[in-house]
Design an enzyme around this catalytic site. Structure first.
Site: not given
Ligand code: DSN
Length: 495
Positions: A252, A281
């Site tokens: 991540d 993101t």
């Protein structure tokens, strides 16, 4: 409002940005003036406070414009060329452009740009791995491709096997994210979760310890990545460890994706080169619209592409359009310079704070994050966060290893340089900011609660110190104005 602006100057002095922003605000105000007022107030707030939240940035006005239009009206469940709705030609084109830009930017085999957030991206990745590594082999054994054709008992067996898998992720107090197996999060309900932690003394990952733990746990998913760890990670080494136990390596990189995109984090520290699946993101260091994305090796693509409808609701085509713009913006020399400067600025900030006697976790930083221990100054993170916000600095409190105050009050503060670097700040400003923070932190004291016990939330701050800090912050912000093309004073007169 717009007419007045257009009439206020000769045509060649009007700014496209100001025209677009004013027109947009006027359209909003036509239906709901209070919402328009709040948008303007948010701009004023962001202009008058120094943004040091490590996970925030300022997305370009072009990317913002791509989000404010009719693309929001289109349903497009499925993926490019395989939709459950008619009329997706333009959305297909936009999504394909975003995927292509992402693949080019990160040099990866496959990109899936639909996740609405980083948490969604992680869920998409989790289900993709479970389906690929557990469900599909069990279905193959049954000689069946369609779940709907199998019996209830067979499905129960598959579900039990899928629900019985292990995930090894970084602990929350060590800088891991909630979705990496925090007990209350759905990730911990999907998997049997194990956490690895940083060394309490150094605050650093202990690779030998992690190696040992990986061999003991033998997880299906070895999840690396963080939201509060100020150091680079050796993904080449971790890939080797993951292979030894046959784990899927998932990273991540939500926080540092922009630094990878800009080449400021590279080589063995670039997770895209080593992991099976990478999630991120798009709005932190990457500086795009709020959203998520999954990058993966080609063999995972067909499972990841089923993110919608297996995990997500309909994609957000207006946000996908903004992602395409942001990825293109990130694929420039200007952005590469930006990414390197984010790290340099964080290092200047950390060094100046250390010099002023503030405890910086791990002694410094290799990315955009600077983690402070304020418990050593007799404060909780909550007190420090609130007091600094009063003085014009927006940042957030954060847990530290073995945090005695827990995740609500915390012992730490997390600072980051993505936003201040976007505004153009450099070493002198980082030194000035460090001095303001250090001066304040050393002067703020914990206040007693109603019963006379030390409060974990209240604090005492000297009014003249506060006024002095605000003045210094405003001096910096006057030089580095957010969206300078937008004339806030002009717009304020309408609300
Ligand atoms: N909320 C983000 C952060 O601040 O790190 C992670 O989800």
């Amino acid at each position: 409002m717009l007419q007045d602006y257009l009439a206020s100057k000769p045509l060649n002095e009007l700014s496209t940005e100001m025209i677009a922003f004013t027109a947009n605000l006027e359209m909003v105000a036509k239906k709901h003036p209070q919402v328009a007022k709040s948008i303007l107030k948010e701009l004023i707030d962001q202009r008058s406070h120094l943004k040091l939240i490590a996970s925030e940035n300022y997305c370009s006005l072009s990317a913002q414009s791509a989000m404010g239009n009719l693309l929001t009206d289109k349903y497009a469940e499925g993926f490019v060329g395989n939709r459950f709705y008619a009329g997706c030609d333009n959305v297909d084109n936009i999504e394909q452009m975003a995927c292509d830009e992402a693949k080019k930017l990160f040099n990866c085999e496959h990109a899936y740009v639909q996740p609405h957030s980083g948490a969604d991206a992680n869920l998409v990745a989790f289900l993709a791995v479970l389906r690929m590594k557990v469900q599909t082999p069990m279905m193959d054994k049954l000689g069946e491709k369609n779940l709907l054709n199998i019996s209830k008992a067979e499905w129960d067996e598959i579900r039990a096997a899928m629900g019985n898998q292990r995930l090894l992720g970084m602990g929350l107090y060590s800088g891991g994210h909630l979705t990496h197996g925090y007990r209350h999060n759905v990730s911990a309900q999907l998997f049997e979760v194990y956490n690895y932690n940083v060394n309490e003394e150094t605050g650093l990952l202990d690779y030998d310890e992690l190696h040992k733990q990986l061999q003991e746990v033998k997880p299906l998913i070895f999840l690396v990545g963080f939201s509060a760890y100020p150091r680079n990670i050796d993904y080449a080494l971790l890939r080797k460890y993951a292979d030894e136990v046959g784990a899927v390596m998932m990273v991540d990189m939500a926080h540092f994706a922009g630094l990878v995109a800009g080449g400021a984090i590279s080589g063995v520290h670039n997770p895209v080169a080593y992991a099976d699946i990478v999630t991120t993101t798009t709005h932190k260091t990457l500086r795009g619209p709020r959203g998520g994305m999954v990058l993966c090796k080609a063999e995972y693509a067909e499972y990841v592409d089923k993110g919608c409808p297996h995990v997500l609701g309909g994609p957000l085509p207006h946000v996908t359009a903004a992602k395409a713009i942001a990825f293109k913006e990130a694929n420039t020399d200007e952005y590469k310079t930006y990414a390197h400067k984010v790290i340099e600025n964080a290092q200047h900030l950390a060094a100046a704070l250390v010099e002023k006697g503030i405890h910086v976790q791990t002694g410094g930083t290799e990315n955009h994050i600077v983690l402070l221990n304020v418990e050593k100054l007799g404060l909780t993170g909550r007190q420090a966060e609130s007091a600094l916000r009063e003085c014009g600095l927006t940042l957030n409190r954060n847990t530290l290893p073995n945090d005695k105050f827990g995740p609500w009050y915390t012992s730490g503060l997390r600072l980051g340089t993505p936003a201040t670097t976007t505004l153009g700040m450099g070493k002198p400003e980082m030194q000035e900011i460090a001095d303001i923070i250090a001066t304040l932190l050393q002067k703020i004291t914990a206040a007693p609660d109603k019963k006379g016990n030390p409060s974990k939330a209240k604090y005492i701050i000297d009014e003249s110190e506060k006024a002095q800090a605000i003045k210094r912050i405003h001096t910096i912000l006057k030089k580095y104005v957010l969206y300078p093309e937008i004339d806030v004073d002009f717009l304020k007169s309408y609300f």
